[in-house]
Design an enzyme around this catalytic site. Structure first.
Site, PDB file in Angstrom:
ATOM      1  N   ARG A 160       0.845  -1.449  -0.044  1.00 53.04           N
ATOM      2  CA  ARG A 160      -0.018   0.050  -0.171  1.00 53.04           C
ATOM      3  C   ARG A 160       0.947   1.308   0.265  1.00 53.04           C
ATOM      4  O   ARG A 160       0.600   2.405   1.174  1.00 53.04           O
ATOM      5  CB  ARG A 160      -1.526  -0.180   1.372  1.00 53.04           C
ATOM      6  CG  ARG A 160      -2.331  -1.183   1.734  1.00 53.04           C
ATOM      7  CD  ARG A 160      -2.851  -0.869  -0.099  1.00 53.04           C
ATOM      8  NE  ARG A 160      -4.240  -2.096   0.136  1.00 53.04           N
ATOM      9  CZ  ARG A 160      -4.262  -3.137   0.167  1.00 53.04           C
ATOM     10  NH1 ARG A 160      -3.258  -3.578  -0.277  1.00 53.04           N
ATOM     11  NH2 ARG A 160      -4.598  -3.772  -0.012  1.00 53.04           N
ATOM     12  N   SER A 235     -10.238  -0.487   3.572  1.00 49.26           N
ATOM     13  CA  SER A 235      -9.489  -0.411   4.377  1.00 49.26           C
ATOM     14  C   SER A 235      -9.021   0.869   4.970  1.00 49.26           C
ATOM     15  O   SER A 235      -7.796   1.205   4.445  1.00 49.26           O
ATOM     16  CB  SER A 235      -8.280  -1.554   4.477  1.00 49.26           C
ATOM     17  OG  SER A 235      -8.475  -2.900   4.318  1.00 49.26           O
ATOM     18  N   GLU A 331      -4.316   4.001   6.365  1.00 47.51           N
ATOM     19  CA  GLU A 331      -4.164   3.702   4.594  1.00 47.51           C
ATOM     20  C   GLU A 331      -5.025   4.674   3.892  1.00 47.51           C
ATOM     21  O   GLU A 331      -4.237   4.811   2.706  1.00 47.51           O
ATOM     22  CB  GLU A 331      -5.112   2.045   5.027  1.00 47.51           C
ATOM     23  CG  GLU A 331      -4.336   1.895   3.065  1.00 47.51           C
ATOM     24  CD  GLU A 331      -5.255   1.241   2.402  1.00 47.51           C
ATOM     25  OE1 GLU A 331      -5.548   1.453   1.369  1.00 47.51           O
ATOM     26  OE2 GLU A 331      -5.637   0.152   2.937  1.00 47.51           O
TER      27      GLU A 331
HETATM   28  N1  EPU Z   1     -10.617 -10.401  10.958  1.00 47.48           N
HETATM   29  C1  EPU Z   1     -11.349 -10.626  11.769  1.00 47.48           C
HETATM   30  N2  EPU Z   1     -12.172  -9.624  12.435  1.00 47.48           N
HETATM   31  C2  EPU Z   1     -12.435  -8.942  11.618  1.00 47.48           C
HETATM   32  C3  EPU Z   1     -11.306  -8.167  10.119  1.00 47.48           C
HETATM   33  C4  EPU Z   1     -10.662  -9.645   9.700  1.00 47.48           C
HETATM   34  O1  EPU Z   1     -10.458 -11.509  12.515  1.00 47.48           O
HETATM   35  O2  EPU Z   1     -12.788  -7.811  11.418  1.00 47.48           O
HETATM   36  C5  EPU Z   1      -9.301 -11.205  10.455  1.00 47.48           C
HETATM   37  C6  EPU Z   1     -10.334 -12.595   9.614  1.00 47.48           C
HETATM   38  O3  EPU Z   1     -10.521 -13.205  10.236  1.00 47.48           O
HETATM   39  C7  EPU Z   1      -8.372 -12.551   8.717  1.00 47.48           C
HETATM   40  C8  EPU Z   1      -7.822 -12.059   9.198  1.00 47.48           C
HETATM   41  O4  EPU Z   1      -8.254 -10.839   9.519  1.00 47.48           O
HETATM   42  O5  EPU Z   1      -8.362 -13.840   9.494  1.00 47.48           O
HETATM   43  C9  EPU Z   1      -7.674 -11.494   7.352  1.00 47.48           C
HETATM   44  O6  EPU Z   1      -9.098 -10.077   7.009  1.00 47.48           O
HETATM   45  P1  EPU Z   1      -8.858 -10.105   5.218  1.00 47.48           P
HETATM   46  O7  EPU Z   1      -9.247 -11.864   4.589  1.00 47.48           O
HETATM   47  O8  EPU Z   1     -10.331  -9.513   5.239  1.00 47.48           O
HETATM   48  O9  EPU Z   1      -8.194  -9.286   4.811  1.00 47.48           O
HETATM   49  P2  EPU Z   1      -7.307  -7.896   5.996  1.00 47.48           P
HETATM   50  O10 EPU Z   1      -6.492  -7.856   5.886  1.00 47.48           O
HETATM   51  O11 EPU Z   1      -8.547  -7.623   6.663  1.00 47.48           O
HETATM   52  C10 EPU Z   1      -6.276  -6.566   3.117  1.00 47.48           C
HETATM   53  C11 EPU Z   1      -6.414  -5.511   2.605  1.00 47.48           C
HETATM   54  C12 EPU Z   1      -7.988  -5.627   1.723  1.00 47.48           C
HETATM   55  C13 EPU Z   1      -8.035  -6.866   1.129  1.00 47.48           C
HETATM   56  C14 EPU Z   1      -8.329  -7.835   1.255  1.00 47.48           C
HETATM   57  C15 EPU Z   1      -8.024  -9.599   1.163  1.00 47.48           C
HETATM   58  C16 EPU Z   1      -4.660  -4.685   3.686  1.00 47.48           C
HETATM   59  C17 EPU Z   1      -5.086  -2.423   4.780  1.00 47.48           C
HETATM   60  N3  EPU Z   1      -6.071  -4.500   3.131  1.00 47.48           N
HETATM   61  O12 EPU Z   1      -7.882  -7.236   4.690  1.00 47.48           O
HETATM   62  O13 EPU Z   1      -7.699  -4.565   0.394  1.00 47.48           O
HETATM   63  O14 EPU Z   1      -9.321  -7.338   0.110  1.00 47.48           O
HETATM   64  O15 EPU Z   1      -6.483  -8.136   2.305  1.00 47.48           O
HETATM   65  O16 EPU Z   1      -6.827  -9.379   0.686  1.00 47.48           O
HETATM   66  O17 EPU Z   1      -4.649  -4.966   3.236  1.00 47.48           O
HETATM   67  C18 EPU Z   1      -8.436  -2.416   1.180  1.00 47.48           C
HETATM   68  O18 EPU Z   1      -7.373  -1.912   1.068  1.00 47.48           O
HETATM   69  O19 EPU Z   1      -9.255  -1.222   0.855  1.00 47.48           O
HETATM   70  C19 EPU Z   1      -8.632  -3.630   1.063  1.00 47.48           C
HETATM   71  C20 EPU Z   1     -10.121  -3.769   1.028  1.00 47.48           C
END
Ligand code: EPU
Length: 335
Positions: A160, A235, A331
């Site tokens: 990012r 995010s 972000e």
């Molecule tokens: N999780 C929780 N509670 C929550 C949200 C997430 O426990 O409320 C846990 C999930 O269970 C999972 C882990 O956190 O084990 C990761 O969650 P998720 O797969 O939803 O991905 P993320 O790391 O929260 C990132 C990106 C997203 C992208 C997803 C999928 C960043 C800041 N965000 O989110 O990007 O869609 O991975 O690759 O890196 C964005 O940048 O706007 C965005 C949506």
């Protein structure tokens, strides 16, 4: 070109924050941009408005980049070099490429925003980042109006992150982006658990790029709010990266926490998990809230001000730091 006075920016930011611009102009050609830049300083360049939180009225001329057009720059047997102007909507561009059979950005389906802002934060999802397909971009230097190309190396892409958030911040306006996409032998990225589960649910064992796009759309729709229905900026925070020592301590205190190993020296912890554990998931303070299906996303339930959302973000940041000793960095750009 028509310069408007005291224009509401509510339709131009995905949080739907109602602040106003002292002056506002929408440009549809690079030459118009150059003319505006020659006559006005400072200016504020506005793309899709999908990665910003506006906390106050803007006292400058806001230049809305409404540059449109998609063209093929070059083609080989295996690849296509496709250029899109900055004002093209990212997801519509992804759908266009899929319809043409071009692969490489299917995992990036349904990301809000425009082409021109995609390189700034090196958009990414489900194991793919823009940098994986990025060839170059054209940008106009704000101070001089001169146009130049940034190659992939020159963009210094990171998680990012790019030169446009660092040394080049506020200095350039990206006017077009060229990507290298595949015409055949597509390299599929299906290792993310959520994608595998979704494909299994659909009984698909040899997915096409279109299948992957549909799976990603369905996953995103199940946990990310549609900005057209409820204001948000995806995010809000980046996932923090811990060094090996900090991670060891974190893991021994919270063995159940999800994480991604980046290398044996760096571990990424999902900020969404930290925020949920800190008790904020689904919480609402007036119209400023935390999404109930993904705690990493702050939402505007109606008439939240940018300041209210920013105060909520600061509260979250503070609580996560107190509880876990981890700093989570926004972000989105706070203005
Ligand atoms: N999780 C929780 N509670 C929550 C949200 C997430 O426990 O409320 C846990 C999930 O269970 C999972 C882990 O956190 O084990 C990761 O969650 P998720 O797969 O939803 O991905 P993320 O790391 O929260 C990132 C990106 C997203 C992208 C997803 C999928 C960043 C800041 N965000 O989110 O990007 O869609 O991975 O690759 O890196 C964005 O940048 O706007 C965005 C949506």
């Amino acid at each position: 070109m028509h310069i408007e006075q005291n224009k509401s920016l509510q339709p131009y930011n995905t949080f739907g924050i109602d602040v106003s611009a002292k002056q506002f102009v929408s440009i549809t050609a690079v030459d118009e941009l150059k003319t505006i830049l020659a006559e006005n300083n400072p200016v504020f360049i506005l793309g899709g408005g999908s990665n910003m939180l506006l906390t106050k009225d803007l006292d400058t001329l806001v230049v809305h980049l409404n540059l449109k057009g998609i063209s093929i720059e070059n083609e080989t047997e295996d690849h296509v070099y496709i250029k899109a102007m900055a004002g093209e909507n990212w997801h519509e561009f992804v759908l266009h490429c899929l319809a043409e059979g071009y692969g490489g950005i299917e995992n990036l389906s349904l990301i809000p925003g425009n082409i021109g802002t995609a390189p700034i934060q090196n958009i990414g999802a489900y194991g793919v980042e823009l940098k994986d397909v990025f060839e170059s971009c054209r940008a106009v230097e704000i101070e001089t109006g001169k146009e130049r190309t940034f190659t992939k190396d020159e963009c210094h892409f990171g998680y990012r992150d790019s030169i446009f958030k660092n040394e080049a911040k506020g200095k350039y306006c990206i006017v077009s982006v060229t990507l290298q996409l595949t015409k055949k032998n597509h390299e599929l990225h299906t290792s993310y658990g959520a994608i595998q589960d979704e494909l299994k649910k659909r009984n698909i064992s040899s997915p096409t790029i279109q299948d992957i796009s549909k799976a990603v759309i369905s996953i995103r729709q199940s946990k990310l709010p549609n900005p057209k229905e409820i204001g948000n900026s995806g995010s809000f925070f980046k996932n923090p990266v811990l060094n090996a020592e900090a991670f060891r301590e974190f893991k021994s205190n919270y063995p159940e926490a999800p994480y991604y190993e980046l290398s044996d020296a760096e571990y990424k912890v999902p900020a969404g998990w930290l925020i949920e554990q800190a008790g904020f998931k689904g919480k609402r303070f007036g119209d400023a809230g935390v999404h109930d299906k993904q705690a990493l996303v702050l939402v505007n339930h109606g008439n939240a001000s940018g300041e209210e959302l920013w105060n909520l973000a600061l509260q979250i940041q503070k609580k996560v730091r107190e509880q876990f000793g981890i700093y989570i960095e926004p972000e989105v750009n706070i203005l």
